[in-house]
Design an enzyme around this catalytic site. Structure first.
Site, short mmCIF file in Angstrom:
data_model
loop_
_atom_site.label_atom_id
_atom_site.label_comp_id
_atom_site.label_asym_id
_atom_site.label_seq_id
_atom_site.Cartn_x
_atom_site.Cartn_y
_atom_site.Cartn_z
N CYS A 99 0.82 -1.20 0.11
CA CYS A 99 0.07 -0.12 -0.07
C CYS A 99 0.77 1.32 -0.19
O CYS A 99 0.62 2.11 -0.95
CB CYS A 99 -1.04 0.10 1.41
SG CYS A 99 -2.00 -1.44 1.38
N HIS A 131 -2.07 6.60 4.63
CA HIS A 131 -1.17 5.85 4.95
C HIS A 131 0.27 6.21 4.11
O HIS A 131 1.00 5.50 3.43
CB HIS A 131 -1.32 4.50 4.05
CG HIS A 131 -0.62 3.33 4.55
ND1 HIS A 131 -0.44 2.00 3.94
CD2 HIS A 131 0.47 3.25 5.70
CE1 HIS A 131 0.17 1.14 4.62
NE2 HIS A 131 0.62 2.04 5.70
#
Length: 473
Positions: free
Chosen positions: A74, A133
């Site tokens: 990610c 993130h």
């Protein structure tokens, strides 16, 4: 009086010029799915789970069959997308999880210009909705990377509905079941499973839903909440150019499907697969609402819409399919790095096209920069795709791609690709594949094509020498 009229005329000319320039700047929407497998969309060949709204982007635009991301997981993948660079160029190599997200020094370096910053300086209103993130410490807040608005969370994952999990079927990973047994334990709409051998990560620990800079209590299923906020953003900013980065956390774990969506897939016997299907169809419904809002606001011809996944799907964790590719999330094989990638711009891009040449998520940066009227910054790894999509250029935008993450590495050059899975071994163990002839990477040609292997290894080493050491691990 004359001076007042001149000032008025000058102001009118300036406003008219700005309005004309703004009219030439398309809105840009990036719809990013999380952990979606290469083979899970209808337009990618999945007959089991209908995804008509996502598929409509391909039907009314372009489907890219060789689209790559910059990492098989990610965070570094998002760093590459938003900067238009190979993330290891600036030391962004690994994928922080849990409490590591809040460490000082763990995040997208402030010196790196994001797409949001570039577009903001071109007069765009910029919004991030969903998963960030790219650092949880104050230095890395989305506001400090060019976003005017932020609604979402900053860690790697989040529950779609918190305990007591009302209105959803929830499947959580556990090391041990009640009674110290193994397998699956089912109680109403809660399932524990030991199939992965570890517990569900503490996604929500110190990871609230945030509006701007303040935590809020969110009661809607998270995919629906993000869509609600995105529809509002489009509605509020339809009179000016905007950049919307809508980073869904679906279909990332934890596995939580709305009960009403679960009922649409009674024919799927495996409850794990049924939950995944419910999560994916909820994502598809949400994309449909975004597209409907564009149509309602008469923005279809003014808006470039891009849909992609951040990496391949983790099959054992989610049941996600990356077929016909080998591997999945975390792997340097095609299944970890090649993703669904769709693009629609009504009235500009022709419908029902397939683009067969390799592209990258990094290309979103350069493509958007040119469309906004900005100069592409030097040292970008991404390319402006529009000349290729509008048939002004032929051939492939890229000749090669480089990847590195610790002991895992890969390079694709032309139709040839080398992959290193050395794990804990001291010496690299390179495999060689011809992607054109062997899409599933089943036939390792390292012994038969030693000269080609050495050529690609040499090139990987040349590129690796340009990269920086990891900023964090």
């Amino acid at each position: 009086m004359a001076s007042i009229k001149l000032c008025s005329l000058f102001l009118t000319l300036c406003l008219t010029t700005n309005m004309l320039h703004a009219a030439d700047q398309p809105n840009i929407i990036v719809l990013l799915a999380d952990d979606l497998g290469y083979g899970e969309l209808g337009c990618q060949g999945n007959p089991q789970i209908p995804t008509p709204h996502i598929d409509s982007i391909a039907e009314n635009g372009i489907r890219f069959t060789q689209a790559y991301v910059t990492a098989p997981n990610c965070s570094p993948s998002r760093a590459g997308l938003l900067t238009g660079k190979i993330p290891t160029r600036f030391g962004y190599e690994f994928n922080p999880i849990g409490a590591r997200n809040e460490d000082p020094g763990t995040g997208l370096p402030p010196a790196e210009q994001t797409l949001a910053e570039l577009l903001h300086d071109q007069g765009y209103t910029t919004g991030l909705i969903g998963k960030w993130h790219l650092g949880g410490a104050a230095d890395y807040h989305p506001y400090r990377h060019g976003f005017d608005e932020f609604f979402g969370f900053v860690h790697e994952g989040h529950y779609f509905v918190p305990p007591p999990y009302q209105g959803v079927t929830t499947m959580l990973r556990r090391k041990t079941l009640p009674g110290r047994s193994q397998g699956r334990w089912v109680s109403d709409n809660l399932i524990y499973s030991t199939h992965m051998g570890h517990n569900e990560p503490d996604y929500d620990a110190n990871n609230p839903i945030i509006r701007g800079g303040q935590p809020v209590v969110e009661t809607e299923y998270l995919t629906d909440a993000f869509t609600r906020e995105a529809v509002s953003f489009i509605d509020r900013h339809q009179d000016k150019p905007f950049f919307l980065y809508l980073a869904y956390n679906a279909v990332h774990s934890p596995l939580q499907g709305k009960v009403k969506d679960m009922q649409r897939f009674k024919q799927i016997k495996d409850v794990q697969r049924r939950i995944f299907a419910a999560m994916l169809v909820s994502l598809d419904d949400s994309v449909g609402k975004i597209l409907k809002q564009l149509s309602k606001s008469q923005l279809d011809q003014k808006t470039l819409v891009i849909f992609l996944s951040d990496n391949g799907g983790p099959t054992r964790e989610l049941t996600s399919s990356n077929l016909p590719l080998r591997g999945g999330k975390g792997s340097m094989n095609e299944g970890g790095l090649r993703v669904p990638f769709l693009m629609r711009w009504t009235g500009t891009l022709k419908r029902q096209q397939t683009f067969p040449h390799p592209i990258s998520s990094m290309d979103i940066f350069s493509t958007s920069a040119v469309l906004a009227g900005a100069k592409v910054p030097p040292n970008q790894d991404g390319r402006d795709l529009m000349p290729y999509l509008l048939k002004q250029k032929t051939g492939s935008p890229h000749e090669e791609f480089f990847w590195r993450q610790g002991n895992r590495a890969a390079l694709r050059k032309g139709n040839w690709k080398i992959v290193n899975h050395r794990g804990h071994r001291k010496e690299p163990a390179w495999e060689l594949f011809n992607i054109a002839d062997d899409l599933s990477e089943k036939q390792n040609l390292a012994l038969q094509q030693a000269e080609k292997l050495n050529e690609l290894k040499s090139r990987w080493n040349e590129l690796n020498a340009q990269m920086k050491p990891a900023l964090f691990r």
